[in-house]
Design an enzyme around this catalytic site. Structure first.
Site, mmCIF file in Angstrom:
data_model
loop_
_atom_site.group_PDB
_atom_site.id
_atom_site.type_symbol
_atom_site.label_atom_id
_atom_site.label_comp_id
_atom_site.label_asym_id
_atom_site.label_seq_id
_atom_site.Cartn_x
_atom_site.Cartn_y
_atom_site.Cartn_z
ATOM 1 C CB CYS A 68 6.284 22.642 -27.681
ATOM 2 S SG CYS A 68 5.015 23.903 -27.560
ATOM 3 C CB ALA A 71 3.849 24.069 -23.520
ATOM 4 N NE ARG A 102 1.357 24.388 -15.660
ATOM 5 C CZ ARG A 102 2.137 23.527 -15.009
ATOM 6 N NH1 ARG A 102 2.248 22.354 -15.609
ATOM 7 N NH2 ARG A 102 2.629 23.755 -13.955
ATOM 8 C CG HIS A 203 10.516 25.048 -17.655
ATOM 9 N ND1 HIS A 203 10.899 23.520 -17.340
ATOM 10 C CD2 HIS A 203 9.117 25.121 -18.009
ATOM 11 C CE1 HIS A 203 9.707 22.964 -17.388
ATOM 12 N NE2 HIS A 203 8.839 23.926 -17.778
#
Length: 550
Positions: A68, A71, A102, A203
């Site tokens: 999403c 995220a 991650r 992002h």
């Protein structure tokens, strides 16, 4: 032999076009028409470039592997910044989702903060949804700053999740009050999970706020003659440290990393560097472009995943600076690093050559790791991205032709101009034009398709059903995937490597990292366990029951 899984696969892999047809034939007409646009059998003999559909909504009901917006913002871009107190305003599950999965590595000197291992949340409950959570958020900021005392975090980041956007909490107002009350830079990121079609939207939101509030704040010049920022490197498994080691051996100063093992204090002075190098194009190309507009900072698309890719990137960086001593030093470092790994490289190529791979991950990794696999003689049969845009597949030349849909318009695109007193041309315009003609990665990304061989498959937003079917039809020796899809691959008897956290291995960047990767791949492929798996659905009925009666 007893226990060996008898997979329902053809004796030989299906041709690419046939594989696509067989997968699409399983869909009803509307889904067929949609998904066909996301599947390309690469053919470089065509007169016109091939086009792929990307960055559009997943069809409802498809078991997509995407993440999403939240995220992408918190989990990818902001999470690795070690001196920022990043608070998730939302339910605790959202925080847990981005906590340590991650493997962003971070380290700090004595007396400095490293908040990467921590996860901070407002833990919104039902009452907060009904009555609002702004007071709780302000209190969380206060408590978070008190926890660490001195030194205190360099900044506070607030990341909102879906419920926050739905109930209307004004996180920007809370951020402004907190900054005034506590004297710490406080930045709000409205990255509710439902914004955009994938984590790519997050992002973009993170990039926008970093350029607004962090980059360009401190005018501290670099300490050496050659300086750069590494963009789109998140230090998974220590990749950033290996890349920085190579650059420093060459005599190049790394001013900041965005954002693996990065810090606010470094990013604030990023505009003083002479060059940006971009590792992950999708997650941070926005900052590369905006820094070019505001500070005249040029950028190169690089790749430090793969031996030949690393050599090419180092040489192009040296060519950008145009210094004979630096160029010589770069060649010496390349020769020394190659000599150090040559014996291992020869052995790995002998054992791995001829194997085939499938790749479906995020960022640019599906492209980058094909280059590393080629170093070992491993071919690719299928590759795709979770959240790419068309330019990640086809190259930046298609950007003017990309249709801006309603989902893309949800994400603010900043139009920025030169910053007075900080806009600094590194070279005369004529020299910049020369660099652009001589360096193929100068402010350009070629996309994945140009390096993929004919008759290989390029698939966008690969779903669960398609993953299983393409494995059955194409029979790759190994499938490189993310976290969510790897287990079904292993249960199907296919070797799988995880490229989002490296299966707790790494680093894989640079020369030494390539050997680490090769050794892990060798161990994976030559482990016989994959031929001995019999999932329960092959030997037991899926449903059991009896019919009762008097």
């Amino acid at each position: 032999m007893p226990g060996v899984l008898e997979l329902e696969k053809p004796l030989t892999p299906q041709p690419a076009d046939t594989a696509i047809e067989k997968v699409l034939d399983s869909y009803e007409a509307k889904v067929f028409k949609n998904r066909k646009k996301h599947m390309v059998s690469v053919d470089h003999t065509l007169d016109t470039p091939q086009e792929i559909a990307a960055n559009v909504r997943t069809i409802p009901g498809m078991l997509t592997h995407r993440g999403c917006c939240y995220a992408g913002c918190k989990g990818v871009v902001l999470g690795p910044i070690k001196d920022a107190l990043t608070i998730v305003h939302g339910p605790i599950g959202c925080s847990f989702y981005t906590w340590g999965t991650r493997r962003h590595k971070g380290r700090s000197d004595a007396g400095e903060l490293n908040l990467v291992p921590y996860c901070f949340s407002t833990d919104m409950r039902e009452t907060d949804i009904v009555f609002g959570g702004e007071k709780k958020l302000f209190k969380a900021i206060e408590e978070g700053l008190e926890l660490f005392g001195d030194p205190k975090p360099s900044a506070v980041f607030i990341c909102s999740t879906c419920p926050v956007g739905l109930i209307g909490d004004d996180i920007n107002a809370v951020a402004a009050r907190a900054e005034e009350a506590f004297g710490v830079k406080t930045v709000a990121f409205s990255c509710e999970g439902y914004k955009g079609v994938s984590q790519s939207a997050g992002h973009h939101i993170a990039n926008n706020q970093l350029i607004r509030r962090v980059i360009g704040e401190v005018d501290e010049p670099p300490k050496t003659k050659f300086s750069l920022n590494i963009l789109g490197e998140y230090n998974i498994g220590g990749d950033s440290w290996e890349t920085e080691r190579l650059l420093k051996r060459c005599g190049i100063e790394v001013v900041s990393v965005m954002t693996g093992d990065g810090s606010i204090t470094e990013i604030e002075r990023a505009h003083m560097a002479d060059l940006n190098i971009v590792q992950c194009h999708r997650s941070i190309n926005y900052i590369a472009e905006m820094m070019h507009d505001q500070y005249a900072t040029p950028w190169l698309k690089v790749n430090f995943v793969g031996i030949q890719a690393t050599i090419k990137s180092l040489r192009q960086i040296a060519e950008y600076y145009g210094d004979a001593e630096l160029t010589q030093r770069v060649e010496e470092v390349i020769a020394d690093e190659l000599a150090d790994i040559q014996e291992d490289l020869d052995y790995l190529k002998e054992r791995l050559s001829g194997k085939t791979a499938a790749l479906y991950v995020g960022g640019s990794r599906s492209h980058h790791y094909q280059q590393l696999l080629r170093d070992f003689g491993v071919g690719t049969v299928i590759a795709g991205y979770e959240f790419a845009h068309r330019d990640d597949y086809e190259g930046r030349e298609v950007i003017p032709d990309i249709k801006i849909d309603a989902d893309s318009k949800n994400i603010e695109s900043l139009e920025l101009g030169p910053v007075e007193g900080k806009y600094r041309l590194r070279f005369p315009e004529a020299k910049l034009d020369e660099l652009k003609s001589n360096i193929d990665s100068f402010e350009y990304y070629e996309g994945m398709i140009k390096e993929m061989p004919n008759a290989t498959l390029m698939i966008d937003d690969l779903n669960h059903f398609e993953t299983e079917e393409f494995i059955r039809l194409l029979k790759p020796d190994v499938f490189f995937s993310g976290i969510k899809d790897r287990y079904v691959l292993q249960k199907s008897g296919v070797a799988s490597r995880q490229l989002h956290s490296y299966d707790y291995q790494g680093p894989y960047a640079g020369f030494k990292g390539a050997i680490n990767f090769g050794n892990d791949l060798l161990m994976c492929l030559y482990t016989p366990i994959w031929e001995m798996i019999t999932p329960p659905w092959r030997s037991e009925p899926v449903l059991t029951g009896t019919i009762g009666g008097e």
